[in-house]
Design a protein around this motif. Structure first.
Motif, PDB file in Angstrom:
ATOM      1  N   ASP A  52       0.838  -1.206   0.000  1.00 56.73           N
ATOM      2  CA  ASP A  52       0.000   0.000   0.000  1.00 56.73           C
ATOM      3  C   ASP A  52       0.872   1.256   0.000  1.00 56.73           C
ATOM      4  OD1 ASP A  52      -2.345  -1.449  -0.030  1.00 56.73           O
ATOM      5  OD2 ASP A  52      -2.726  -1.247   2.124  1.00 56.73           O
ATOM      6  N   HIS A  53       1.920   1.257   0.808  1.00 62.64           N
ATOM      7  CA  HIS A  53       2.837   2.399   0.824  1.00 62.64           C
ATOM      8  C   HIS A  53       3.600   2.508  -0.487  1.00 62.64           C
ATOM      9  CE1 HIS A  53       1.950   2.555   5.088  1.00 62.64           C
ATOM     10  NE2 HIS A  53       2.516   3.746   5.107  1.00 62.64           N
ATOM     11  N   ALA A  54       4.001   1.376  -1.016  1.00 59.28           N
ATOM     12  CA  ALA A  54       4.747   1.362  -2.285  1.00 59.28           C
ATOM     13  C   ALA A  54       3.900   1.927  -3.422  1.00 59.28           C
ATOM     14  CB  ALA A  54       5.201  -0.055  -2.623  1.00 59.28           C
ATOM     15  N   LYS A  55       2.594   1.713  -3.337  1.00 56.29           N
ATOM     16  CA  LYS A  55       1.701   2.225  -4.385  1.00 56.29           C
ATOM     17  C   LYS A  55       1.830   3.741  -4.518  1.00 56.29           C
ATOM     18  CE  LYS A  55      -2.734   2.081  -3.489  1.00 56.29           C
ATOM     19  NZ  LYS A  55      -4.151   1.647  -3.384  1.00 56.29           N
ATOM     20  N   TYR A  56       1.954   4.427  -3.400  1.00 56.35           N
ATOM     21  CA  TYR A  56       2.038   5.889  -3.437  1.00 56.35           C
ATOM     22  C   TYR A  56       3.449   6.387  -3.741  1.00 56.35           C
ATOM     23  CZ  TYR A  56      -2.622   5.453  -1.679  1.00 56.35           C
ATOM     24  OH  TYR A  56      -3.934   5.109  -1.560  1.00 56.35           O
ATOM     25  N   VAL A  57       4.434   5.625  -3.333  1.00 55.31           N
ATOM     26  CA  VAL A  57       5.823   6.043  -3.570  1.00 55.31           C
ATOM     27  C   VAL A  57       6.276   5.671  -4.981  1.00 55.31           C
ATOM     28  CG1 VAL A  57       8.213   5.739  -2.814  1.00 55.31           C
ATOM     29  CG2 VAL A  57       6.380   5.871  -1.117  1.00 55.31           C
ATOM     30  N   LEU A  58       5.935   4.461  -5.408  1.00 54.04           N
ATOM     31  CA  LEU A  58       6.393   3.957  -6.709  1.00 54.04           C
ATOM     32  C   LEU A  58       5.373   4.182  -7.825  1.00 54.04           C
ATOM     33  CD1 LEU A  58       7.958   0.584  -5.488  1.00 54.04           C
ATOM     34  CD2 LEU A  58       9.085   2.802  -5.792  1.00 54.04           C
ATOM     35  N   HIS A  59       4.186   4.645  -7.469  1.00 58.38           N
ATOM     36  CA  HIS A  59       3.130   4.959  -8.437  1.00 58.38           C
ATOM     37  C   HIS A  59       2.715   3.744  -9.280  1.00 58.38           C
ATOM     38  CE1 HIS A  59       3.757   9.079  -7.298  1.00 58.38           C
ATOM     39  NE2 HIS A  59       5.036   8.950  -7.574  1.00 58.38           N
ATOM     40  N   ARG A  60       2.652   2.593  -8.598  1.00 59.31           N
ATOM     41  CA  ARG A  60       2.161   1.380  -9.261  1.00 59.31           C
ATOM     42  C   ARG A  60       1.546   0.496  -8.188  1.00 59.31           C
ATOM     43  NH1 ARG A  60       4.853  -2.946 -13.297  1.00 59.31           N
ATOM     44  NH2 ARG A  60       2.869  -3.749 -13.995  1.00 59.31           N
ATOM     45  N   ASP A  61       0.351  -0.016  -8.466  1.00 62.32           N
ATOM     46  CA  ASP A  61      -0.365  -0.848  -7.504  1.00 62.32           C
ATOM     47  C   ASP A  61       0.025  -2.310  -7.716  1.00 62.32           C
ATOM     48  OD1 ASP A  61      -2.133  -2.151  -5.828  1.00 62.32           O
ATOM     49  OD2 ASP A  61      -3.839  -0.886  -6.371  1.00 62.32           O
ATOM     50  N   TYR A  62       1.076  -2.734  -6.997  1.00 60.26           N
ATOM     51  CA  TYR A  62       1.590  -4.091  -7.169  1.00 60.26           C
ATOM     52  C   TYR A  62       0.636  -5.151  -6.637  1.00 60.26           C
ATOM     53  CZ  TYR A  62       5.923  -2.175  -8.876  1.00 60.26           C
ATOM     54  OH  TYR A  62       6.850  -1.528  -9.636  1.00 60.26           O
ATOM     55  N   ARG A  63      -0.147  -4.823  -5.619  1.00 61.91           N
ATOM     56  CA  ARG A  63      -1.146  -5.789  -5.126  1.00 61.91           C
ATOM     57  C   ARG A  63      -2.203  -6.045  -6.193  1.00 61.91           C
ATOM     58  NH1 ARG A  63      -3.558  -3.826   0.287  1.00 61.91           N
ATOM     59  NH2 ARG A  63      -4.814  -5.679   0.004  1.00 61.91           N
ATOM     60  N   LEU A  64      -2.659  -4.996  -6.848  1.00 61.88           N
ATOM     61  CA  LEU A  64      -3.667  -5.146  -7.897  1.00 61.88           C
ATOM     62  C   LEU A  64      -3.098  -5.919  -9.084  1.00 61.88           C
ATOM     63  CD1 LEU A  64      -6.496  -4.489  -8.959  1.00 61.88           C
ATOM     64  CD2 LEU A  64      -5.566  -2.352  -9.862  1.00 61.88           C
ATOM     65  N   HIS A  65      -1.876  -5.579  -9.486  1.00 62.38           N
ATOM     66  CA  HIS A  65      -1.243  -6.313 -10.596  1.00 62.38           C
ATOM     67  C   HIS A  65      -1.067  -7.783 -10.232  1.00 62.38           C
ATOM     68  CE1 HIS A  65      -0.419  -3.072 -13.400  1.00 62.38           C
ATOM     69  NE2 HIS A  65      -0.065  -2.319 -12.373  1.00 62.38           N
ATOM     70  N   SER A  66      -0.704  -8.038  -9.001  1.00 61.08           N
ATOM     71  CA  SER A  66      -0.523  -9.412  -8.533  1.00 61.08           C
ATOM     72  C   SER A  66      -1.836 -10.184  -8.632  1.00 61.08           C
ATOM     73  CB  SER A  66      -0.028  -9.401  -7.086  1.00 61.08           C
ATOM     74  OG  SER A  66       0.003 -10.689  -6.557  1.00 61.08           O
ATOM     75  N   LYS A  67      -2.892  -9.554  -8.190  1.00 62.80           N
ATOM     76  CA  LYS A  67      -4.211 -10.196  -8.223  1.00 62.80           C
ATOM     77  C   LYS A  67      -4.643 -10.440  -9.671  1.00 62.80           C
ATOM     78  CE  LYS A  67      -8.916  -9.546  -6.549  1.00 62.80           C
ATOM     79  NZ  LYS A  67      -9.824  -8.671  -5.827  1.00 62.80           N
ATOM     80  N   GLU A  69      -2.778 -10.659 -12.398  1.00 62.86           N
ATOM     81  CA  GLU A  69      -1.888 -11.534 -13.156  1.00 62.86           C
ATOM     82  C   GLU A  69      -1.687 -12.891 -12.503  1.00 62.86           C
ATOM     83  OE1 GLU A  69       1.757  -9.506 -14.137  1.00 62.86           O
ATOM     84  OE2 GLU A  69       0.673  -7.663 -14.644  1.00 62.86           O
ATOM     85  N   GLY A  70      -2.148 -13.049 -11.279  1.00 65.88           N
ATOM     86  CA  GLY A  70      -2.012 -14.323 -10.589  1.00 65.88           C
ATOM     87  C   GLY A  70      -0.565 -14.678 -10.264  1.00 65.88           C
ATOM     88  N   ARG A  71       0.233 -13.640 -10.008  1.00 67.29           N
ATOM     89  CA  ARG A  71       1.648 -13.839  -9.681  1.00 67.29           C
ATOM     90  C   ARG A  71       1.971 -13.069  -8.417  1.00 67.29           C
ATOM     91  NH1 ARG A  71       5.469 -11.934 -13.712  1.00 67.29           N
ATOM     92  NH2 ARG A  71       4.118 -10.144 -13.996  1.00 67.29           N
ATOM     93  N   PRO A  72       3.020 -13.484  -7.709  1.00 61.85           N
ATOM     94  CA  PRO A  72       3.398 -12.744  -6.501  1.00 61.85           C
ATOM     95  C   PRO A  72       3.793 -11.303  -6.820  1.00 61.85           C
ATOM     96  CG  PRO A  72       4.537 -14.858  -6.609  1.00 61.85           C
ATOM     97  CD  PRO A  72       3.848 -14.663  -7.929  1.00 61.85           C
ATOM     98  N   ALA A  73       3.365 -10.393  -5.972  1.00 63.47           N
ATOM     99  CA  ALA A  73       3.675  -8.975  -6.176  1.00 63.47           C
ATOM    100  C   ALA A  73       5.179  -8.732  -6.184  1.00 63.47           C
ATOM    101  CB  ALA A  73       3.001  -8.133  -5.093  1.00 63.47           C
ATOM    102  N   ILE A  74       5.903  -9.443  -5.325  1.00 60.74           N
ATOM    103  CA  ILE A  74       7.349  -9.246  -5.251  1.00 60.74           C
ATOM    104  C   ILE A  74       8.014  -9.605  -6.578  1.00 60.74           C
ATOM    105  CG2 ILE A  74       7.921 -11.521  -4.308  1.00 60.74           C
ATOM    106  CD1 ILE A  74       9.510  -8.339  -2.987  1.00 60.74           C
ATOM    107  N   GLN A  75       7.455 -10.575  -7.268  1.00 63.72           N
ATOM    108  CA  GLN A  75       7.994 -10.972  -8.582  1.00 63.72           C
ATOM    109  C   GLN A  75       7.802  -9.840  -9.596  1.00 63.72           C
ATOM    110  OE1 GLN A  75       6.255 -14.568 -10.074  1.00 63.72           O
ATOM    111  NE2 GLN A  75       7.397 -14.518 -11.990  1.00 63.72           N
TER     112      GLN A  75
END
Length: 116
Positions: A52-67, A69-75
């Motif tokens: 959630d914090h990374a979304k605002y700092v990095l300007h990309r919602d990795y949790r949403l992309h993970s959901k 794409e069905g892949r781990p957000a860290i990947q």
């Protein structure tokens, strides 16, 4: 491992990049695990807070992309080449000094009420 060898042979990956990424991932996971243990929060809650914090700092919602794409957000973060940035966010967000006991919290509320 075969894929990594194949990609490395074709010039797509360097061994040092793989080991560095693995090291950074390990360090982030260690920070998450330690913070979850100390804060009594679940690991998932801590990961979610980090993303959630990374979304605002990095300007990309990795949790949403993970959901989606069905892949781990860290990947996905790693593929974007932003692991180092996520590590810096982790170090700031998951600093044990940010934890406060219940008594400390209640005392701080009292201090705010009295203007102190």
């Amino acid at each position: 491992m075969k894929l990594e060898s194949c990609l490395r042979g074709k010039g797509f990956m360097e061994t040092t990049d793989i080991s560095n990424a693995s090291s950074i991932r390990h360090e982030i996971a260690k920070l998450v695990n330690e913070f979850a243990s100390q804060s009594k929060a679940s690991h998932q809650e801590v990961w979610n807070s980090l993303y959630d914090h990374a979304k605002y700092v990095l300007h990309r919602d990795y949790r949403l992309h993970s959901k989606n794409e069905g892949r781990p957000a860290i990947q996905i973060v790693e593929e974007d080449g932003r692991l180092s940035e996520l590590l810096e966010i982790s170090k700031k967000l998951l600093n044990p000094a940010n934890l406060m006991s219940k008594d400390e919290f209640l005392n701080s509320l009292e201090a705010m009420k009295t203007g102190g």
